[in-house]
Design an enzyme around this catalytic site. Structure first.
Site, mmCIF file in Angstrom:
data_model
loop_
_atom_site.group_PDB
_atom_site.id
_atom_site.type_symbol
_atom_site.label_atom_id
_atom_site.label_comp_id
_atom_site.label_asym_id
_atom_site.label_seq_id
_atom_site.Cartn_x
_atom_site.Cartn_y
_atom_site.Cartn_z
ATOM 1 N N TYR A 52 -11.017 -9.502 -23.955
ATOM 2 C CA TYR A 52 -10.767 -10.389 -22.811
ATOM 3 C C TYR A 52 -12.031 -11.174 -22.484
ATOM 4 O O TYR A 52 -13.099 -10.941 -23.059
ATOM 5 C CB TYR A 52 -10.326 -9.549 -21.612
ATOM 6 C CG TYR A 52 -9.679 -10.342 -20.496
ATOM 7 C CD1 TYR A 52 -8.607 -11.191 -20.740
ATOM 8 C CD2 TYR A 52 -10.144 -10.245 -19.192
ATOM 9 C CE1 TYR A 52 -8.007 -11.915 -19.717
ATOM 10 C CE2 TYR A 52 -9.552 -10.947 -18.164
ATOM 11 C CZ TYR A 52 -8.489 -11.788 -18.428
ATOM 12 O OH TYR A 52 -7.907 -12.507 -17.404
ATOM 13 N N SER A 149 8.396 -18.630 -20.737
ATOM 14 C CA SER A 149 7.463 -17.603 -20.270
ATOM 15 C C SER A 149 7.560 -17.474 -18.756
ATOM 16 O O SER A 149 8.192 -18.291 -18.076
ATOM 17 C CB SER A 149 6.031 -17.972 -20.660
ATOM 18 O OG SER A 149 5.627 -19.136 -19.954
ATOM 19 N N GLY A 232 -3.669 -20.631 -21.901
ATOM 20 C CA GLY A 232 -3.377 -19.507 -22.773
ATOM 21 C C GLY A 232 -3.493 -19.930 -24.224
ATOM 22 O O GLY A 232 -3.650 -21.119 -24.528
ATOM 23 N N MET A 234 -1.381 -18.341 -27.118
ATOM 24 C CA MET A 234 -0.457 -17.412 -27.760
ATOM 25 C C MET A 234 -0.499 -17.490 -29.286
ATOM 26 O O MET A 234 -0.345 -16.486 -29.980
ATOM 27 C CB MET A 234 0.960 -17.677 -27.264
ATOM 28 C CG MET A 234 1.183 -17.307 -25.818
ATOM 29 S SD MET A 234 2.758 -17.938 -25.191
ATOM 30 C CE MET A 234 3.914 -17.260 -26.376
#
Length: 315
Positions: A52, A149, A232, A234
């Site tokens: 992270y 999402s 993000g 993905m």
């Protein structure tokens, strides 16, 4: 109390352990919450893996959001029986959390704990995407990928409330009707090269949580001078930005990490935004509620291709 903890970074199923801990006495202005629900987010898994954006001190308890009921308080702002959500990472994968009152938002009565537990990240991200980079004029268009999402669904609902129109890119055709029922104006397959937006339908904002070719499609759809916001990755692929899109379309490329906004926002703005979100009627699908002690089931469910909504840990 019980808490899921990890003493080293690694694969969640290998390093997580359910441990018994003693609750320390409350400090001044602290609140003890009995947790009612806590989502299992991909970011939580990244935290455990050590991949992270920040690394917590070890040992650590995951859980970046959740809803709990006050059982003890030294803060004048909270009393036993109040319900609140955690706004700063405090290890919500536990039976109890002790936290400074300034890191909580008191919920209005009657809100479902499972829905409340999901308010911090996805609805707030959707709100900031729509309003935090220059508020579009009413009837403007925005475009997003991964529209099915949790953030994408929130964008559709909140955009409609703000008088905005949405173009929504998805990977599966069976999602079209579902998102249209939520209020989506246009739903198309992400790899459909025929998708186009012209004239007054050219989006002024694009929301990217995929990266790679999907992010490039959003850039091509944007109006000149539009803003492309990445929140993000993905696909785990970087953005490839052709020079012409910067030179001739003058696109603005931005990023959003909701944690940083929460840290920087004033308490008044926090109360205003989360107060609005708590009463907005947002409803995010829940795949299953898993007892804390059965956490391996929750981790496995998160990776399941058949999953239809969020997985939450409950007492």
């Amino acid at each position: 109390m019980q808490a899921l903890r990890f003493h080293q970074f690694g694969k969640p199923l290998e390093v997580l352990r359910l441990e018994e801990l003693e609750l320390p006495p409350l400090k001044q202005n602290e609140v003890c919450l009995k947790m009612l629900a806590a989502p299992v987010n991909p970011a939580d898994l990244n935290l455990i893996e050590g991949t992270y954006g920040v690394k917590p001190p070890l040992p650590s308890t995951p859980g970046i959001e959740g809803c709990g009921e006050v059982v003890e308080s030294t803060s004048p702002d909270f009393a036993p029986g109040d319900r609140a959500i955690i706004l700063r990472r405090a290890g919500s994968w536990a039976s109890h959390v002790q936290i400074d009152a300034a890191s909580l938002f008191k919920l209005p009565s009657g809100l479902d704990p499972a829905q409340a537990a999901m308010l911090k990240v996805n609805p707030a991200t959707a709100w900031r995407l729509l309003t935090g980079f220059g508020m579009p004029e009413k009837e403007s268009w925005v475009v997003q990928n991964a529209a099915n999402s949790a953030v994408g669904r929130c964008v559709i609902v909140l955009a409609k409330q703000l008088g905005l129109h949405t173009i929504n890119l998805v990977r599966r055709a069976e999602l079209v009707g579902e998102l249209e029922a939520l209020g989506a104006d246009v739903v198309a397959l992400d790899d459909d090269v025929a998708v186009a937006a012209h004239g007054d339908k050219a989006p002024v904002l694009a929301f990217n949580c995929v990266g790679g070719e999907s992010a490039l499609r959003l850039m091509n759809l944007l109006a000149p001078g539009g803003t492309h916001i990445t929140f993000g990755a993905m696909a785990r692929r970087p953005l490839n930005v052709p020079n012409g899109l910067l030179i001739f379309k003058n696109l603005n490329l931005r990023g959003l990490w909701i944690t940083k906004w929460i840290e920087a926002a004033s308490s008044e703005e926090i109360r205003e935004v989360y107060g609005r979100l708590a009463t907005s009627g947002l409803h995010m699908p829940v795949d299953r509620l898993v007892p804390l002690a059965n956490y391996p089931e929750a981790l496995e469910a998160l990776a399941s291709p058949e999953r239809n909504g969020k997985v939450l840990l409950v007492p």
